[in-house]
Scaffold this active site. Structure first.
Site, PDB file in Angstrom:
ATOM      1  N   GLU A  92       0.834  -1.214   0.000  1.00 20.70           N
ATOM      2  CA  GLU A  92       0.000   0.000   0.000  1.00 20.70           C
ATOM      3  C   GLU A  92       0.864   1.259   0.000  1.00 20.70           C
ATOM      4  OE1 GLU A  92      -2.883  -0.332  -0.834  1.00 20.70           O
ATOM      5  OE2 GLU A  92      -3.116  -2.468  -0.420  1.00 20.70           O
ATOM      6  N   HIS A  95       1.932   2.299  -3.396  1.00 20.05           N
ATOM      7  CA  HIS A  95       1.008   3.200  -4.098  1.00 20.05           C
ATOM      8  C   HIS A  95       1.264   4.654  -3.697  1.00 20.05           C
ATOM      9  CE1 HIS A  95      -1.235   0.077  -6.016  1.00 20.05           C
ATOM     10  NE2 HIS A  95      -1.686  -0.461  -4.893  1.00 20.05           N
ATOM     11  N   HIS A  99       2.238   7.750  -6.125  1.00 16.81           N
ATOM     12  CA  HIS A  99       1.552   9.039  -6.121  1.00 16.81           C
ATOM     13  C   HIS A  99       2.552  10.183  -5.980  1.00 16.81           C
ATOM     14  CE1 HIS A  99      -1.866  11.712  -4.291  1.00 16.81           C
ATOM     15  NE2 HIS A  99      -1.570  12.033  -5.539  1.00 16.81           N
TER      16      HIS A  99
END
Length: 223
Positions: A92, A95, A99
């Protein structure tokens, strides 16, 4: 037949993923760090200081929210000090790194979310419209109805395909960091890689199913 096939395959993959997560949740990490601590460490090592790590209810509800910049971890991952928690938390955060570095595929995926939500809702409406429009009122032709389905399904299919590089890259970033940080041993890293591969498989099945449905709708067009 295709729908039934993918339901079966999807069920098998989902069951296998849950089994792997459960198995590796019984193996403690050498570092003894919780999922929350691992996530915060990975964010810090990647110079990301504006993302919060929070706990959300449920199982396998872990996700990164680019809108409010939060890494959302399920209780077992947030508090867990095992291989599964390390793998999921790092994934996670992968991600979040995407970003922060403006990873192209993640940006495209985020931009498509509103369109996908609209398409999924519209398909139900179009289905009802088809029942009344074609069968009773003859408002639209069969081919026009199918074309609407094709357009809407094409949006959903594109989204599932774009999701694949996003998920695989997040797992790659997670594994590279877990190795370089020394948080997991080589054996634990092998387990983490196995768990993340099964997680990625669920997205592969979803993409194949979406593409199959799209081809099915195309085949329904009448000459």
């Amino acid at each position: 037949f295709s729908c039934l096939l993918f339901m079966i395959v999807g069920g098998i993959v989902s069951s296998r993923l849950k089994s792997k997560i459960k198995k590796y949740s019984k193996i403690p990490t050498l570092s003894g760090m919780s999922g929350k601590e691992i996530a915060e460490r990975m964010l810090k090592d990647n110079h990301i200081y504006d993302v919060k790590v929070i706990s959300v209810p449920g199982k396998l509800t872990d996700h990164y929210n680019p809108m409010d910049k939060t890494v959302n971890l399920s209780p077992d991952v947030y508090q867990g000090r095992h291989v599964s928690a390390a793998a999921v938390a790092a994934h996670e955060c992968g991600h979040a790194v995407q970003h922060a570095t403006a990873y192209q595929w993640l940006q495209m995926r985020s931009q498509m979310v509103p369109m996908v939500n609209m398409s999924n809702k519209a398909m139900s409406t179009v289905f009802l419209l088809g029942i009344f429009g074609v069968s009773f009122l003859h408002i639209i032709s069969f081919n026009q109805l199918i074309m609407l389905f094709i357009i809407l399904q094409a949006v959903v299919t594109t989204f599932t395909l774009i999701t694949l590089p996003v998920e695989f890259d997040a797992s790659r970033r997670a594994l590279v960091w877990l190795r370089s940080s020394g948080i997991t041993s080589e054996q634990e890293l092998t387990y983490a890689n196995d768990a993340l591969k099964w997680a990625a498989s669920t997205y592969v099945v979803a993409a194949l199913a979406a593409a199959t449905y799209l081809l099915y709708y195309v085949s329904m067009l009448r000459d």
